[in-house]
Design an enzyme around this catalytic site. Sequence first.
Site, PDB file in Angstrom:
ATOM      1  N   ARG A 173      -7.762   5.735  -5.297  1.00 34.18           N
ATOM      2  CA  ARG A 173      -7.328   6.888  -5.736  1.00 34.18           C
ATOM      3  C   ARG A 173      -7.849   7.562  -6.941  1.00 34.18           C
ATOM      4  O   ARG A 173      -8.415   8.538  -7.202  1.00 34.18           O
ATOM      5  CB  ARG A 173      -5.996   7.292  -5.479  1.00 34.18           C
ATOM      6  CG  ARG A 173      -5.529   7.034  -3.889  1.00 34.18           C
ATOM      7  CD  ARG A 173      -4.038   6.843  -3.629  1.00 34.18           C
ATOM      8  NE  ARG A 173      -3.229   8.336  -4.003  1.00 34.18           N
ATOM      9  CZ  ARG A 173      -2.216   8.470  -3.909  1.00 34.18           C
ATOM     10  NH1 ARG A 173      -1.107   7.363  -3.909  1.00 34.18           N
ATOM     11  NH2 ARG A 173      -1.641   9.671  -3.982  1.00 34.18           N
ATOM     12  N   ILE A 230       0.787  -1.296  -0.044  1.00 38.85           N
ATOM     13  CA  ILE A 230      -0.117   0.065   0.158  1.00 38.85           C
ATOM     14  C   ILE A 230       0.907   1.115  -0.028  1.00 38.85           C
ATOM     15  O   ILE A 230       1.993   1.169   0.477  1.00 38.85           O
ATOM     16  CB  ILE A 230      -1.135  -0.031   1.236  1.00 38.85           C
ATOM     17  CG1 ILE A 230      -0.121  -0.157   2.502  1.00 38.85           C
ATOM     18  CG2 ILE A 230      -1.969  -1.005   0.868  1.00 38.85           C
ATOM     19  CD1 ILE A 230      -1.101  -0.297   3.711  1.00 38.85           C
ATOM     20  N   ASP A 231       0.340   2.291  -0.407  1.00 40.22           N
ATOM     21  CA  ASP A 231       1.148   3.616  -0.682  1.00 40.22           C
ATOM     22  C   ASP A 231       1.548   4.254   0.644  1.00 40.22           C
ATOM     23  O   ASP A 231       1.188   3.868   1.960  1.00 40.22           O
ATOM     24  CB  ASP A 231       0.096   4.685  -1.202  1.00 40.22           C
ATOM     25  CG  ASP A 231      -0.118   4.297  -2.729  1.00 40.22           C
ATOM     26  OD1 ASP A 231       0.692   3.374  -3.197  1.00 40.22           O
ATOM     27  OD2 ASP A 231      -1.157   4.791  -2.858  1.00 40.22           O
ATOM     28  N   LYS A 232       2.881   4.945   0.622  1.00 36.69           N
ATOM     29  CA  LYS A 232       3.205   5.513   1.756  1.00 36.69           C
ATOM     30  C   LYS A 232       2.372   6.102   2.844  1.00 36.69           C
ATOM     31  O   LYS A 232       2.605   5.677   4.272  1.00 36.69           O
ATOM     32  CB  LYS A 232       4.633   6.564   1.670  1.00 36.69           C
ATOM     33  CG  LYS A 232       5.274   6.986   2.678  1.00 36.69           C
ATOM     34  CD  LYS A 232       6.356   8.035   2.254  1.00 36.69           C
ATOM     35  CE  LYS A 232       5.720   9.410   2.011  1.00 36.69           C
ATOM     36  NZ  LYS A 232       6.274  10.520   1.631  1.00 36.69           N
TER      37      LYS A 232
END
Length: 305
Positions: free
Chosen positions: A240, A139-141
């Site tokens: 997103r 998953i993204d930062k």
Amino acid sequence: MTQKREFTAEAEDAGKRIDRYLAECLQEFSRSYLQKLLKEGRVTADGTPAKANYRIRGGENILVDVPAEQEPEILPENIPLEILYEDTDILVVNKPKDMVVHPAAGHYEHTLVNALLYHCRGSLSGINGVLRPGIVHRIDKDTTGALVICKNDAAHRSLADQLAVHSITRRYRAIAHGHFKEDAFTVRGDIGRHPTDRKKMAVNVKNGKPAVTHVTVLQRLRGFSYIECRLETGRTHQIRAHLASIGHPILGDSLYGPKKCPVPNLQGQVLHAMVLGFLHPRTGEYLEFTAPLPPYFERLLKILS
């Protein structure tokens, strides 16, 4: 052998320092690494070497010469982990905000992998190489929440197979801009790399792959909506990009939404991987884990209610 990365500055980027601009365009590199490239003269603006304090005018061509790097040694770090489940095959953690999952060029410390190397003492699958031991999905930062880690190759293959056929349960919580007409709906649209902005994904592009996101409105807030998103597929930046494509980007997402965040001091998108479910790679039993909402998310819900 070096790698050339090229960008055309947008008018809305005018006034930004070039090191900040590059940090937004090349998120896989740390800002300090990009400043090093600037100092070495490896960044040009319209053909002229740029210093770190160069201000973007808008419209200029930015060329970054990224040198080839030897594969670094990734060291264990004693970073605390919030563990939701652990056995001899898998580990499920609740990843915090502002933590990168695995090392990348210019960013080899303080990642989840560094923490896993310390915690698991070498018991991690090796299928994805030395930079991504144990990592089967990410998953993204700035996205928080549940992530499964594989301790051996057999577990890794099992989870990878489940991901490939979209049988893993993944339910996210988010705060999105605006109000939706329906309480529950589905967003469908192929997702692929953006044709001109390489740091973004785009919906319904030629190179896109099928993507489906099921959305349920949980609460209508002041100017925003608290929602649950269930992934049927798992493309990069899927939630997103899908929400932005229908005019409801995630709060705090400067890549897909407004550059200026309406909530002061908010870092990154308000997105949380809350529920993760899959078949255990050894027993075949269905397991499901819930990562509690982080405190910052809870505070936002109260502020916006």
